[in-house]
Write an enzyme that holds these catalytic residues in place. Structure first.
Site, PDB file in Angstrom:
ATOM      1  N   HIS A 114       0.840  -1.194   0.000  1.00  0.00           N
ATOM      2  CA  HIS A 114       0.000   0.000   0.000  1.00  0.00           C
ATOM      3  C   HIS A 114       0.874   1.243   0.000  1.00  0.00           C
ATOM      4  CE1 HIS A 114      -3.576  -2.421   0.744  1.00  0.00           C
ATOM      5  NE2 HIS A 114      -2.791  -3.153   1.513  1.00  0.00           N
ATOM      6  N   GLY A 141       7.219 -21.288  12.188  1.00  0.00           N
ATOM      7  CA  GLY A 141       5.912 -20.766  12.579  1.00  0.00           C
ATOM      8  C   GLY A 141       5.904 -19.255  12.720  1.00  0.00           C
ATOM      9  N   ARG A 179      17.488 -11.313   9.344  1.00  0.00           N
ATOM     10  CA  ARG A 179      18.863 -11.120   8.948  1.00  0.00           C
ATOM     11  C   ARG A 179      19.565 -12.484   8.939  1.00  0.00           C
ATOM     12  NH1 ARG A 179      18.545 -10.987  14.041  1.00  0.00           N
ATOM     13  NH2 ARG A 179      20.234 -11.194  15.515  1.00  0.00           N
TER      14      ARG A 179
END
Length: 185
Positions: A114, A141, A179
């Protein structure tokens, strides 16, 4: 005049409106519901519903309900993959997943983007950028993968990571933003 669907498919700013996109969203919502109602005791019906919902599903791939997506036809799952419970794949741009990919519970693949500028955002403009997962990727997860990201073969992304830029092959990445913490092998 270019339709909103054409604009979306071209990766341009578009609004999720117009007869084509609204019909596609409605169809995907009904197919999502059908897939999510399938019984674990009927794997053939579950696979048939998944193949009806998604653009392509490789041999031996399994997705556990509930699963949610915008359109479905923009999602391509490679062979022998696994998507655990509560997958959210917002597919306003292509989501391409390689072979042998493991996706943990509550993972979100979000191709939608957006505008940062409040005026076009208020006017409901949005865009999409594809997400690509290479072969043998493992997303733990709660991982969130943002629009435009490619993750290389064999890469492992630790639980809860937010992936906002490309990750190379053969690494472990963790954190928010994700990272690289070490190579694999």
């Amino acid at each position: 005049m270019t339709s909103m669907k054409d604009r979306m498919l071209a990766g341009e700013l578009y609004r999720a409106e117009g007869p084509e996109l609204l019909a596609d969203l409605d169809l995907a919502a009904r197919r999502n519901e059908a897939f999510n109602r399938t019984s674990a005791t009927d794997p053939e019906a579950r696979l048939a519903a998944l193949r009806e919902l998604l653009g392509s599903v490789g041999e031996g791939t399994s997705v556990r309900p509930p699963f949610h997506c915008d359109y479905g036809w923009n999602i391509h799952l490679g062979p022998r993959g696994f998507v655990n419970f509560n997958g959210v794949f917002l597919d306003v741009a292509p989501i391409t997943i390689g072979a042998d990919v493991q996706i943990g519970p509550n993972v979100q693949l979000l191709t939608a983007a957006h505008p940062v500028d409040p005026d076009p955002r208020r006017q409901k403009w949005e865009a999409g950028q594809p997400i690509t997962l290479g072969d043998n990727v493992w997303l733990g997860g709660g991982v969130i993968v943002l629009a435009g990201v490619t993750i290389g073969d064999n890469t492992v992304v630790g639980a809860g990571a937010v992936v906002n830029r490309d990750l190379p092959a053969n690494v472990v990445a963790v954190g928010n933003p994700a990272r690289v913490v070490r190579p694999i092998g």
